[in-house]
Every structure is written in C-alpha cells, then in structure tokens.
Design an enzyme around this catalytic site. Structure first.
Site, mmCIF file in Angstrom:
data_model
loop_
_atom_site.group_PDB
_atom_site.id
_atom_site.type_symbol
_atom_site.label_atom_id
_atom_site.label_comp_id
_atom_site.label_asym_id
_atom_site.label_seq_id
_atom_site.Cartn_x
_atom_site.Cartn_y
_atom_site.Cartn_z
ATOM 1 N N ASN A 62 0.782 -1.240 0.000
ATOM 2 C CA ASN A 62 0.000 0.000 0.000
ATOM 3 C C ASN A 62 0.813 1.289 0.000
ATOM 4 O O ASN A 62 0.255 2.357 -0.189
ATOM 5 C CB ASN A 62 -0.951 0.019 1.197
ATOM 6 C CG ASN A 62 -2.199 -0.803 0.946
ATOM 7 O OD1 ASN A 62 -2.361 -1.378 -0.130
ATOM 8 N ND2 ASN A 62 -3.075 -0.869 1.924
ATOM 9 N N GLU A 126 -2.646 -0.514 -7.981
ATOM 10 C CA GLU A 126 -4.054 -0.675 -7.612
ATOM 11 C C GLU A 126 -4.680 0.715 -7.515
ATOM 12 O O GLU A 126 -5.796 0.962 -7.938
ATOM 13 C CB GLU A 126 -4.136 -1.395 -6.262
ATOM 14 C CG GLU A 126 -5.545 -1.719 -5.808
ATOM 15 C CD GLU A 126 -5.559 -2.328 -4.410
ATOM 16 O OE1 GLU A 126 -6.115 -3.423 -4.255
ATOM 17 O OE2 GLU A 126 -5.013 -1.723 -3.466
ATOM 18 N N TRP A 218 -11.423 -7.951 11.432
ATOM 19 C CA TRP A 218 -10.582 -7.484 10.314
ATOM 20 C C TRP A 218 -9.121 -7.554 10.732
ATOM 21 O O TRP A 218 -8.283 -8.105 10.043
ATOM 22 C CB TRP A 218 -10.976 -6.050 9.928
ATOM 23 C CG TRP A 218 -10.056 -5.442 8.903
ATOM 24 C CD1 TRP A 218 -10.077 -5.664 7.548
ATOM 25 C CD2 TRP A 218 -8.964 -4.544 9.142
ATOM 26 N NE1 TRP A 218 -9.053 -4.961 6.942
ATOM 27 C CE2 TRP A 218 -8.358 -4.264 7.880
ATOM 28 C CE3 TRP A 218 -8.440 -3.947 10.295
ATOM 29 C CZ2 TRP A 218 -7.260 -3.409 7.752
ATOM 30 C CZ3 TRP A 218 -7.348 -3.096 10.165
ATOM 31 C CH2 TRP A 218 -6.778 -2.841 8.894
ATOM 32 N N ARG A 249 -15.621 -2.976 5.344
ATOM 33 C CA ARG A 249 -15.177 -4.178 4.632
ATOM 34 C C ARG A 249 -16.377 -5.054 4.276
ATOM 35 O O ARG A 249 -17.488 -4.795 4.728
ATOM 36 C CB ARG A 249 -14.207 -4.999 5.515
ATOM 37 C CG ARG A 249 -12.867 -4.313 5.782
ATOM 38 C CD ARG A 249 -12.042 -4.129 4.519
ATOM 39 N NE ARG A 249 -10.737 -3.504 4.745
ATOM 40 C CZ ARG A 249 -10.462 -2.207 4.605
ATOM 41 N NH1 ARG A 249 -11.397 -1.357 4.262
ATOM 42 N NH2 ARG A 249 -9.229 -1.746 4.795
ATOM 43 N N ASP A 352 -8.056 -11.979 -4.811
ATOM 44 C CA ASP A 352 -7.877 -10.882 -3.867
ATOM 45 C C ASP A 352 -8.145 -11.377 -2.438
ATOM 46 O O ASP A 352 -7.405 -11.066 -1.506
ATOM 47 C CB ASP A 352 -8.847 -9.761 -4.249
ATOM 48 C CG ASP A 352 -8.621 -8.505 -3.433
ATOM 49 O OD1 ASP A 352 -7.450 -8.158 -3.213
ATOM 50 O OD2 ASP A 352 -9.613 -7.883 -3.017
ATOM 51 N N HIS A 389 -1.734 1.914 9.729
ATOM 52 C CA HIS A 389 -2.720 1.921 8.636
ATOM 53 C C HIS A 389 -3.394 3.285 8.638
ATOM 54 O O HIS A 389 -2.702 4.300 8.587
ATOM 55 C CB HIS A 389 -3.707 0.763 8.881
ATOM 56 C CG HIS A 389 -4.392 0.255 7.653
ATOM 57 N ND1 HIS A 389 -5.376 0.966 7.029
ATOM 58 C CD2 HIS A 389 -4.257 -0.893 6.954
ATOM 59 C CE1 HIS A 389 -5.812 0.270 5.975
ATOM 60 N NE2 HIS A 389 -5.143 -0.867 5.898
ATOM 61 N N SER A 435 2.393 -2.039 5.116
ATOM 62 C CA SER A 435 3.417 -3.083 5.271
ATOM 63 C C SER A 435 4.801 -2.558 4.905
ATOM 64 O O SER A 435 5.767 -2.686 5.675
ATOM 65 C CB SER A 435 3.061 -4.305 4.417
ATOM 66 O OG SER A 435 2.973 -3.954 3.048
HETATM 67 C C1 LIG Z 1 -6.481 -6.844 7.557
HETATM 68 C C2 LIG Z 1 -5.319 -5.995 7.173
HETATM 69 C C3 LIG Z 1 -5.096 -5.730 5.860
HETATM 70 C C4 LIG Z 1 -3.992 -5.001 5.475
HETATM 71 N N1 LIG Z 1 -3.785 -4.794 4.156
HETATM 72 C C5 LIG Z 1 -2.650 -4.217 3.747
HETATM 73 C C6 LIG Z 1 -2.350 -4.139 2.367
HETATM 74 O O1 LIG Z 1 -3.121 -4.570 1.514
HETATM 75 N N2 LIG Z 1 -1.152 -3.590 2.018
HETATM 76 C C7 LIG Z 1 -0.275 -3.119 2.935
HETATM 77 O O2 LIG Z 1 0.801 -2.661 2.546
HETATM 78 N N3 LIG Z 1 -0.545 -3.161 4.248
HETATM 79 C C8 LIG Z 1 -1.710 -3.690 4.679
HETATM 80 N N4 LIG Z 1 -1.993 -3.775 6.014
HETATM 81 C C9 LIG Z 1 -1.091 -3.101 6.981
HETATM 82 C C10 LIG Z 1 0.094 -3.931 7.435
HETATM 83 O O3 LIG Z 1 -0.267 -5.248 7.635
HETATM 84 C C11 LIG Z 1 0.637 -3.316 8.721
HETATM 85 O O4 LIG Z 1 0.894 -1.961 8.461
HETATM 86 C C12 LIG Z 1 1.924 -3.947 9.224
HETATM 87 O O5 LIG Z 1 1.776 -5.322 9.375
HETATM 88 C C13 LIG Z 1 2.328 -3.307 10.556
HETATM 89 O O6 LIG Z 1 3.525 -3.879 10.993
HETATM 90 P P1 LIG Z 1 3.834 -4.070 12.547
HETATM 91 O O7 LIG Z 1 5.171 -4.660 12.655
HETATM 92 O O8 LIG Z 1 3.544 -2.835 13.287
HETATM 93 O O9 LIG Z 1 2.733 -5.138 13.055
HETATM 94 P P2 LIG Z 1 2.583 -6.682 12.675
HETATM 95 O O10 LIG Z 1 3.093 -6.947 11.315
HETATM 96 O O11 LIG Z 1 1.167 -7.021 12.953
HETATM 97 O O12 LIG Z 1 3.540 -7.418 13.703
HETATM 98 C C14 LIG Z 1 3.317 -7.435 15.093
HETATM 99 C C15 LIG Z 1 4.105 -8.617 15.663
HETATM 100 O O13 LIG Z 1 4.133 -8.528 17.077
HETATM 101 C C16 LIG Z 1 3.957 -9.821 17.613
HETATM 102 N N5 LIG Z 1 3.443 -9.661 18.969
HETATM 103 C C17 LIG Z 1 2.267 -9.129 19.367
HETATM 104 N N6 LIG Z 1 2.170 -9.160 20.706
HETATM 105 C C18 LIG Z 1 3.317 -9.715 21.164
HETATM 106 C C19 LIG Z 1 3.806 -10.027 22.466
HETATM 107 N N7 LIG Z 1 3.086 -9.773 23.568
HETATM 108 N N8 LIG Z 1 5.029 -10.602 22.588
HETATM 109 C C20 LIG Z 1 5.768 -10.886 21.486
HETATM 110 N N9 LIG Z 1 5.341 -10.626 20.229
HETATM 111 C C21 LIG Z 1 4.137 -10.033 20.076
HETATM 112 C C22 LIG Z 1 2.971 -10.473 16.659
HETATM 113 O O14 LIG Z 1 2.968 -11.871 16.780
HETATM 114 C C23 LIG Z 1 3.493 -9.964 15.314
HETATM 115 O O15 LIG Z 1 4.476 -10.799 14.797
HETATM 116 C C24 LIG Z 1 -3.105 -4.489 6.437
HETATM 117 C C25 LIG Z 1 -3.353 -4.722 7.791
HETATM 118 C C26 LIG Z 1 -4.456 -5.462 8.164
HETATM 119 C C27 LIG Z 1 -4.706 -5.722 9.613
#
Ligand SMILES: Cc1cc2nc3c(=O)[nH]c(=O)nc-3n(C[C@H](O)[C@H](O)[C@H](O)COP(=O)(O)OP(=O)(O)OC[C@H]3O[C@@H](n4cnc5c(N)ncnc54)[C@H](O)[C@@H]3O)c2cc1C
Length: 627
Positions: A62, A126, A218, A249, A352, A389, A435
């Site tokens: 995204n 997209e 979601w 959604r 998708d 997000h 992501s």
């Molecule tokens: C449904 C959905 C659809 C999305 N669609 C898109 C898309 O189409 N394109 C795009 O680019 N982005 C998309 N995103 C956004 C993207 O997924 C997030 O921006 C990204 O994953 C955020 O990264 P993060 O590391 O903050 O969290 P995450 O990737 O969620 O990682 C968090 C990590 O912390 C770990 N964790 C949590 N609690 C604990 C704990 N207590 N102890 C140890 N570990 C822990 C989890 O297991 C996980 O591995 C989407 C998100 C969602 C929810």
C-alpha cells in the site's frame, strides 16, 4: 508460585515482535551489528513466518511513492497523509518513511516477492500509492530475510515467547520480561536498547462476530495492545490514542475492499440503490478543508455511508456485478474476448481474498455469491488500533536528525523513554505506512538503535529482585486457579477469580457501550466516557483476579491487561479532545463539530510510573515548509 524456570538472555539490541516493522529492524540492525560486533535478539509470541497482520498474506503493497519513475514526490505523500488524517500527522516521520520506502519495496522484489508488471514492465498500480502483488507468501519472504540477517550477524530469534512488559532502570529501558507459550519458562531479556514493534490492538471493542464467529475480525487476533502497554509502562509519552481505525469491509468475512474501489472502480450503495458518496456530498462542506479536497479522508467516506445506515437505508452493498460488467463491456463486440475478460476478472476477485482474507472467500462460497452476478454486503467493522494503517495511535517518537522539526530529543524513532524505540503500529501520528512503510520504519529505527548503543549504550542494569517480583505477578493467574479451582463445582464460576474470557467480555462491553463501539453507532460523549472510566476502575481492580489453567489462558489473561491499558488511554484521550475531528471513526455527540481553533493539535498522554497518574497534553502541529 507455579514452577517456571527463569531464562536470562543478554543482547545489545532487543527487538520485540517479529512482524513487518520488527523484521525491517532485524534486517537492518543485524547489518550494522555485525560490523560493530554487537548482538541482536528478536522475540515474538508466534512463529515469524506467519505472525502479525500479514500472517495470511496481502494482495497489495500500500505504500510505494514511485520516485524513480517520476510518478510522485515524497512531498506528495506528506500531503496525502495530512489530508487523510484531517490535518493531524507527524509530517517529519511521514516524510522520513516516504523517502526510504521505495528502496524497501525494491528489496522485497529482490527477495522474491512477485509484484505485478504490465506489458511495458512497469508495476501495476491498484491506486496511486498501491502496487498489486501475488502476496500469499508475503510474510514468509520478509521473515526469511530477517532470519537470514540475524543468523549472519550471530543474532538469535525467540519464537512463542509472550512479552509482557519492560524492564526499566529509571527512565532507561533495559529489557523486557515474558513467558514461553509452550513450556514453563519465564524470560528475562536484558539489552542496551529495545525496539518495540508488537503491532496494534484488536478485541478491545466488542466485535461484530460474537458467539460461534468470535475471533473473526478485520485486524488479526494476535495483536493485543502489547506495544501500547509496553510504552505506557515504560513511562513513555503516547500520541493520537484517540484515533482508532474503522474499516468498511465485506460484512462478516471482513474481506478487503481496496481492489474493488481502486482497481475495479466499484460503487458502494445503500439498500435503495443510492450512492452515498454522491447523495451526501453536501455534508463534506462541514468538514472543510479536508472534506472538500481529494482523496476524501477514509473516515469521511465511512461517515457518508453511516448516514445512510442511521437513516434506515442499510444494508450497504458493494456493486461488484456492475463493476465487473462495466470493465468487461469494453470487450462486448468480441464474444470470445468478453468471455475471457469475465473469467479473468472473476479470478482476480477471488484471488484478492485468497491472497489475504481466505475466510471471505469461504463465506462467499457458503452464501453462493457470484460477484459478477450479484452485489455483496459491506459494513463498518468494530474499532481497531493500528497506527500504521489509517489509525494513528502510538508512541510519541523523536524525529529524523536532518530535519528541522520541533520534535527532536534523541535518536530517530526513540520514545521519551531512554533507549526505547517504537516502530510500525507502535509509533504514533505517522499513519499510512502499511506493510512497506512499517518495514521501512523498522529499518530506520534498527540503524538508529545501533547508533545509540555505540554512542550511549551502557551495560543494562537489571534489578533481578524486581524481575522475580514481576515473575510472581505474571504467573499469578496460574496460582490463583490452582488454589481455588476445587471450591466450586464448575471451575469457570468461582468467587475467587474470573476467567480471561469473562474479563474480556466485560472490557468489550464497557468499550462498546461507553466509548463508541458498533452497538452505540460509534457515538460517545463526555458523560458516557466519564462513566466508562468509572467502570474501568472496577475492571482494573479485577484484572489481577484473572485465573488461568494453562499457558494458553495465561497468555489470554495478559493480553486482556494490555488491552485494558490501551482502552483506558483511548477513553482518556477522547475525553480530552473536545471536538469531533474524525466522524466515521467516532463522534463526540456533545461536541459534534470540528474545532480547528482549539484542537488542530496532537493530543498526547502519559502514564506516570512514579505517581500512577495520567498526564494529558496538547502538542503543536508542525507542517513542512512549502508542502
Ligand atoms: C487486515 C489488514 C489488511 C492489510 N492490508 C494491507 C495491504 O493490503 N497492504 C499493505 O501494505 N498493508 C496492509 N496492512 C497493513 C500492514 O499489515 C501493517 O501496516 C503492518 O503489518 C504493521 O507492521 P507491525 O510490525 O507494526 O505489526 P505486525 O506486522 O502485525 O507485527 C506485530 C508482531 O508482534 C507480535 N506480537 C504481538 N504481541 C506480542 C507479544 N506480547 N510478545 C511478542 N510478540 C508479540 C505479533 O505476533 C506480530 O508478529 C493491512 C493490515 C491489516 C490488519
């Protein structure tokens, strides 16, 4: 006390979480750690290959600015985020991520991610910022790179260890404690610097899916607010804790709508066929300047749909059939080409979902949905906390060193707690990282954390007596269950304790009814929030009465406590901000208008570990000169 072995793990840098941002941090930090003889440890409650929000995969990246193709500028992205968040964003952080994000995407491709290309070899978009991918294995690819980098630098990965909270030495974060979700082991991680990247929070509010569907949401059920709890317990300042995200959604399966709106150019309509984006266009004037500029902020788009639902014109529908027919009609004079195009569109529609939300494909199959023949119901989900997000909640972090901004007190992405960095959903006011941007922010913080360790890092001074106290408190739910379980005939009904599931329902009920959840139509007010806080007080009193009969339930108990803390910070910040800035995410019914004179600002909060009091403050918004 339950018999748990204490395992001590020492490192220079500890990365908590192994999701997108943490994998970015591990990849980058390992490179610099190897050069400097430092050790990096990463720890996740799950298995890195399929953990976090991207566990099931995604169908689009995204955030891609496309600087090399001259598609956009980094400043364009800053304007886009400012507009979508109704003027409230940390432009320094957004800029910093945007200027590096393309290189992250190019790395993803190098590591094996299949990004769609057109006949000319250019990425298929997209939307303006989104690239289409074959993303079922997206997380595995990113995890592999992080694991390789860690191994190459002599680092370590701990999986299935649930991190509960920080170890502090005054205002300095010196590690974390947690427990294995598989064995009776209590972990004490010691480090010179810590990066928190444990995602956002779900199931703080009562979900639409209850009963047999409970757990379907979601946002992935794995992220329980660890990041917010960790930073709050460290005494770090938080920002935008009032900004929850409510995605619209496909109903009940929570399937993505991005491809429909952006790629297929589908319309969303009410039950009587009205296009709410057209019929309620006048309402947007009330939210100027943001309502009148393009793209219309996500919350305002939600709001216009909600106006129809409030008027009894629900359900809302995505016009999938109309969109597919419209595209295929371009081939109508050639029956063979028409048939081929229809097949292709149908397969893209299903893929998708299969790429990222398989349950929606199952639901469509179960309901005999043929997207080319009939429209599908859409709905606003329950609220989530996902600062990466379209939400914005998270830690208040220091800005980039080379930008002249008012928000600098240390190393980039360092929180106000010394040595503690926040990334992805854990860092606030820098929405729309998604992501690719989260991974990028992880890379930025990973490099900065190593710099911090080299310049200021001290041997962590960990008070093991304190760690033992924490161990006792953390294992208490197991002890409570063992002590009292036989006093009543049903082990789940007991005057001495409450089971984690029961506690969760109580939290969700408070949030739903007082803090603007689904059944309150996302509306709240000062009186409701104050009453919600009163009830939270009782909930907090019972939080250490949770009982657990297994490691699984121990995890659930601590997830609940983490959720309770993010919930309280949310209520307090909504109460503090006396206006409605993001209708469609929440409405303060008693202050229903946007008030730019008083509230075009960040609302920050901090829990003071010394006094146990919450401190609320306003922070000015800095806009990038000339942008
Ligand atoms: C449904 C959905 C659809 C999305 N669609 C898109 C898309 O189409 N394109 C795009 O680019 N982005 C998309 N995103 C956004 C993207 O997924 C997030 O921006 C990204 O994953 C955020 O990264 P993060 O590391 O903050 O969290 P995450 O990737 O969620 O990682 C968090 C990590 O912390 C770990 N964790 C949590 N609690 C604990 C704990 N207590 N102890 C140890 N570990 C822990 C989890 O297991 C996980 O591995 C989407 C998100 C969602 C929810």
């Amino acid at each position: 006390m339950a018999d748990f072995k204490t395992v001590e793990v020492s490192s220079d840098l500890l990365i908590i979480g192994a999701g997108f941002s943490a994998c970015g941090a591990a990849t980058e930090a390992s490179y610099w750690a190897k050069k400097n003889g430092l050790k990096v440890v990463m720890v996740d409650k799950a298995a890195t290959d399929r953990s976090g929000a991207v566990a099931m995969g995604l169908s689009a990246i995204n955030q891609y600015v496309g600087v090399k193709d001259g598609e956009n500028t980094v400043e364009d992205y800053v304007r886009y985020v400012r507009q979508d968040l109704m003027g409230v964003s940390r432009e320094d952080l957004v800029y910093n991520i945007a200027r590096h994000v393309d290189s992250t995407v190019h790395l993803f491709e190098k590591w094996g991610l299949k990004i769609w290309k057109d006949e000319a070899g250019k990425y298929v978009h997209e939307g303006r910022w989104q690239l289409m991918i074959n993303g079922e294995s997206y997380k595995i690819i990113i995890a592999e790179a992080a694991k390789n980098a860690l191994a190459d630098a002599g680092g370590e990965l701990y999986e299935r260890v649930f991190i509960v909270g920080p170890l502090m030495d005054g205002n300095r974060c010196v590690g974390a404690v947690g427990f294995s979700t598989r064995e009776n082991q209590f972990y004490v991680f010691k480090a010179k610097a810590v990066i928190i990247g444990a995602g956002g929070a779900v199931h703080v509010f009562r979900p639409r899916s209850v009963g047999e569907g409970f757990g379907r949401s979601w946002y992935p059920p794995f992220n329980s607010g660890t990041s917010a709890y960790f930073t709050l317990q460290a005494g770090a300042e938080m920002t935008c804790q009032e900004v929850r995200f409510i995605p619209v959604r496909f109903k009940d399966g929570y399937g993505p709508v991005g491809a429909w709106f952006l790629l297929f150019q589908s319309r969303a309509i009410s039950a009587v066929g009205g296009d709410y984006m057209v019929e309620h266009v006048d309402e947007l004037e009330n939210w100027a300047p943001y309502g009148l500029a393009k793209p219309i902020p996500a919350n305002l788009r939600n709001y216009l749909g909600m106006m129809d639902v409030d008027a009894g014109l629900g359900p809302l529908y995505m016009e999938t059939d109309e969109a597919i027919q419209k595209i295929a009609n371009e081939y109508k004079d050639d029956p063979k080409a028409f048939k081929k195009k229809m097949k292709e569109l149908e397969s893209e529609a299903w893929e998708d979902f299969l790429d990222m939300t398989i349950s929606q494909a199952i639901l469509w199959a179960g309901l005999n949905v043929k997207p080319d023949e009939k429209h599908s119901e859409i709905a606003a989900c329950e609220p989530y906390f996902i600062g990466s997000h379209s939400g914005a909640s998270g830690a208040w972090v220091s800005g980039p060193e080379d930008l002249d901004t008012p928000y600098k007190w240390g190393y980039t992405n360092m929180t106000t707690a010394e040595g503690l960095f926040a990334v992805g959903d854990a860092s606030g006011a820098s929405s729309h990282k998604f992501s690719s941007g989260s991974h990028t922010e992880g890379r930025i913080a990973g490099k900065q954390a190593i710099k911090y360790i080299l310049e200021k890092g001290k041997e962590p001074n960990v008070d093991m007596a304190k760690a033992e106290e924490m161990k006792k408190a953390i294992l208490n739910p197991l002890d409570l269950f063992e002590q009292y379980k036989d006093e009543f005939t049903d082990p789940e009904v007991n005057t001495h304790y409450i089971m984690p599931r029961q506690f969760l329902h109580r939290l969700q009920k408070i949030m739903d009814e007082y803090a603007g959840g689904v059944t309150s139509a996302f509306k709240t007010s000062k009186a409701l929030l104050e009453r919600g806080l009163e009830l939270m007080e009782y909930l907090r009193e019972d939080s250490d009465k949770q009982a657990a009969r297994s490691l699984h339930e121990l995890t659930r108990a601590w997830e609940n406590i983490q959720r309770m803390w993010i919930a309280e910070s949310h209520i307090r910040t909504m109460l503090f901000r006396e206006e409605t800035r993001w209708p469609g995410y929440y409405f303060r019914a008693d202050t229903p208008k946007m008030d730019n004179d008083n509230w075009l600002c960040f609302c920050n909060c901090r829990w003071n570990p010394d006094s146990g009091e919450w401190e609320m403050s306003k922070k000015d918004i800095w806009t990038m000169p000339g942008v």
